[in-house]
Design a protein around this motif. Structure first.
Motif, PDB file in Angstrom:
ATOM      1  N   THR A 103       0.832  -1.207   0.000  1.00 26.31           N
ATOM      2  CA  THR A 103       0.000   0.000   0.000  1.00 26.31           C
ATOM      3  C   THR A 103       0.864   1.253   0.000  1.00 26.31           C
ATOM      4  O   THR A 103       0.568   2.224  -0.699  1.00 26.31           O
ATOM      5  CB  THR A 103      -0.945  -0.006   1.216  1.00 26.31           C
ATOM      6  N   ALA A 104       1.941   1.250   0.777  1.00 26.30           N
ATOM      7  CA  ALA A 104       2.847   2.396   0.789  1.00 26.30           C
ATOM      8  C   ALA A 104       3.430   2.633  -0.605  1.00 26.30           C
ATOM      9  O   ALA A 104       3.490   3.784  -1.074  1.00 26.30           O
ATOM     10  CB  ALA A 104       3.968   2.163   1.800  1.00 26.30           C
ATOM     11  N   ALA A 105       3.848   1.571  -1.268  1.00 27.24           N
ATOM     12  CA  ALA A 105       4.417   1.704  -2.612  1.00 27.24           C
ATOM     13  C   ALA A 105       3.387   2.271  -3.586  1.00 27.24           C
ATOM     14  O   ALA A 105       3.714   3.099  -4.451  1.00 27.24           O
ATOM     15  CB  ALA A 105       4.930   0.356  -3.108  1.00 27.24           C
ATOM     16  N   HIS A 106       2.145   1.842  -3.437  1.00 25.86           N
ATOM     17  CA  HIS A 106       1.088   2.358  -4.312  1.00 25.86           C
ATOM     18  C   HIS A 106       0.877   3.849  -4.080  1.00 25.86           C
ATOM     19  O   HIS A 106       0.759   4.628  -5.043  1.00 25.86           O
ATOM     20  CB  HIS A 106      -0.216   1.599  -4.056  1.00 25.86           C
ATOM     21  N   LEU A 107       0.829   4.252  -2.809  1.00 27.95           N
ATOM     22  CA  LEU A 107       0.612   5.665  -2.513  1.00 27.95           C
ATOM     23  C   LEU A 107       1.765   6.528  -3.015  1.00 27.95           C
ATOM     24  O   LEU A 107       1.556   7.641  -3.516  1.00 27.95           O
ATOM     25  CB  LEU A 107       0.406   5.872  -1.011  1.00 27.95           C
ATOM     26  N   ILE A 108       2.973   6.024  -2.901  1.00 31.95           N
ATOM     27  CA  ILE A 108       4.130   6.764  -3.429  1.00 31.95           C
ATOM     28  C   ILE A 108       4.046   6.841  -4.956  1.00 31.95           C
ATOM     29  O   ILE A 108       4.341   7.880  -5.562  1.00 31.95           O
ATOM     30  CB  ILE A 108       5.450   6.095  -3.000  1.00 31.95           C
ATOM     31  N   GLU A 109       3.597   5.768  -5.574  1.00 32.09           N
ATOM     32  CA  GLU A 109       3.492   5.727  -7.032  1.00 32.09           C
ATOM     33  C   GLU A 109       2.493   6.762  -7.549  1.00 32.09           C
ATOM     34  O   GLU A 109       2.747   7.438  -8.558  1.00 32.09           O
ATOM     35  CB  GLU A 109       3.058   4.329  -7.487  1.00 32.09           C
ATOM     36  N   VAL A 110       1.354   6.888  -6.852  1.00 30.41           N
ATOM     37  CA  VAL A 110       0.313   7.788  -7.356  1.00 30.41           C
ATOM     38  C   VAL A 110       0.517   9.238  -6.917  1.00 30.41           C
ATOM     39  O   VAL A 110      -0.126  10.133  -7.451  1.00 30.41           O
ATOM     40  CB  VAL A 110      -1.100   7.307  -6.939  1.00 30.41           C
ATOM     41  N   THR A 111       1.409   9.466  -5.957  1.00 30.69           N
ATOM     42  CA  THR A 111       1.605  10.835  -5.464  1.00 30.69           C
ATOM     43  C   THR A 111       3.029  11.347  -5.617  1.00 30.69           C
ATOM     44  O   THR A 111       3.251  12.553  -5.520  1.00 30.69           O
ATOM     45  CB  THR A 111       1.249  10.935  -3.964  1.00 30.69           C
ATOM     46  N   GLY A 112       3.977  10.453  -5.810  1.00 28.27           N
ATOM     47  CA  GLY A 112       5.374  10.857  -5.839  1.00 28.27           C
ATOM     48  C   GLY A 112       5.962  10.997  -4.452  1.00 28.27           C
ATOM     49  O   GLY A 112       7.135  11.322  -4.298  1.00 28.27           O
ATOM     50  N   GLY A 113       5.147  10.764  -3.423  1.00 32.34           N
ATOM     51  CA  GLY A 113       5.645  10.779  -2.051  1.00 32.34           C
ATOM     52  C   GLY A 113       5.426  12.076  -1.330  1.00 32.34           C
ATOM     53  O   GLY A 113       5.382  12.126  -0.116  1.00 32.34           O
ATOM     54  N   ASP A 114       5.249  13.147  -2.071  1.00 32.60           N
ATOM     55  CA  ASP A 114       5.019  14.449  -1.442  1.00 32.60           C
ATOM     56  C   ASP A 114       4.356  15.342  -2.484  1.00 32.60           C
ATOM     57  O   ASP A 114       4.964  15.705  -3.489  1.00 32.60           O
ATOM     58  CB  ASP A 114       6.336  15.068  -0.974  1.00 32.60           C
ATOM     59  N   ALA A 115       3.106  15.665  -2.248  1.00 28.21           N
ATOM     60  CA  ALA A 115       2.344  16.420  -3.241  1.00 28.21           C
ATOM     61  C   ALA A 115       2.939  17.802  -3.499  1.00 28.21           C
ATOM     62  O   ALA A 115       2.683  18.420  -4.537  1.00 28.21           O
ATOM     63  CB  ALA A 115       0.890  16.566  -2.779  1.00 28.21           C
ATOM     64  N   SER A 116       3.740  18.321  -2.581  1.00 24.46           N
ATOM     65  CA  SER A 116       4.267  19.681  -2.719  1.00 24.46           C
ATOM     66  C   SER A 116       5.695  19.727  -3.233  1.00 24.46           C
ATOM     67  O   SER A 116       6.271  20.803  -3.389  1.00 24.46           O
ATOM     68  CB  SER A 116       4.210  20.402  -1.360  1.00 24.46           C
TER      69      SER A 116
END
Length: 221
Positions: free
Chosen positions: A43-56
């Motif tokens: 799940t962490a990898a997916h969230l990093i994939e879709v957001t780049g890890g930091d939206a800002s």
């Protein structure tokens, strides 16, 4: 454990939704296959994939991504642990089924894709007093669900052929793990539908499951 014996899948979804929001992503049904029944790292990898890890922040180096992945996994684990530690209800029929297994002397174990800290919290809380032969967490095998490693490891600890074991699962990934290990599978879906399969028996609730149903799972052709 999650979504099968204990109603924690909703807590996991809430955790992922909150962490995703902090990264600038609104969790939706499209994310469900990468969240429901998945290990923290997935799940962490997916969230990093879709957001780049930091939206800002702009995309960084591989080291930056690894750091973001570690932070996100830690945040997911800590938040989920706090929710579970506050109390998670048993799924309908779980207590009666576990008691019938104990009463009949049928050995059973808990095989989870959750981290050890979460498994231990649930076993000490919602599942306190249940006589599991042992518990396996995501930390106890090199690969966790949907890979076959957890159920193969469980069968080995029982000194049993996986084909003589019944896995009770609620998610596509958990079912795939048990299938790949060679176990018969009793599927009681929770948040996501699970596709039919040759070695899969389905029930709408654990309230429909008794020792006879589990025995019948082993007799499927």
């Amino acid at each position: 454990m999650d979504g099968t014996l204990v109603d924690t899948e909703v807590l996991w979804w809430e955790t992922a939704r909150e962490v995703a929001a902090g990264l600038g992503h609104r969790l939706s049904d499209a994310d469900a296959p990468e969240v429901v029944g998945r290990a923290v790292a997935d799940t962490a990898a997916h969230l990093i994939e879709v957001t780049g890890g930091d939206a800002s922040a702009p995309p960084g180096t591989p080291a930056d991504r690894a750091s973001a992945l570690a932070r996100t996994a830690a945040e997911l684990t800590d938040s989920f642990f706090r929710k579970v530690d506050a109390g998670a209800p048993l799924r309908p029929g779980a207590a009666a089924l576990l008691a019938s297994l104990e009463g009949a002397g049928v050995p059973f174990a808990l095989v989870s894709a959750s981290p050890r800290s979460v498994v231990d919290a649930v076993v000490a809380g919602s599942l306190a007093g249940v006589d599991f032969a042992f518990t396996l967490s995501a930390d106890d095998t090199v690969r966790t669900k949907p890979h076959p490693d957890p159920y193969r490891a469980a069968a080995e600890r029982f000194a049993a052929d996986p084909a003589a074991c019944v896995a009770v699962e609620d998610s596509p990934d958990g079912t795939a793990s048990a299938d790949a290990a060679g176990c018969a599978v009793l599927v009681v879906p929770s948040l996501l539908p699970v596709a039919p399969g040759r070695a899969r028996t389905f029930a709408r609730s654990l309230e429909e499951v008794d020792l006879g149903v589990l025995s019948d799972c082993l007799r499927r052709p």
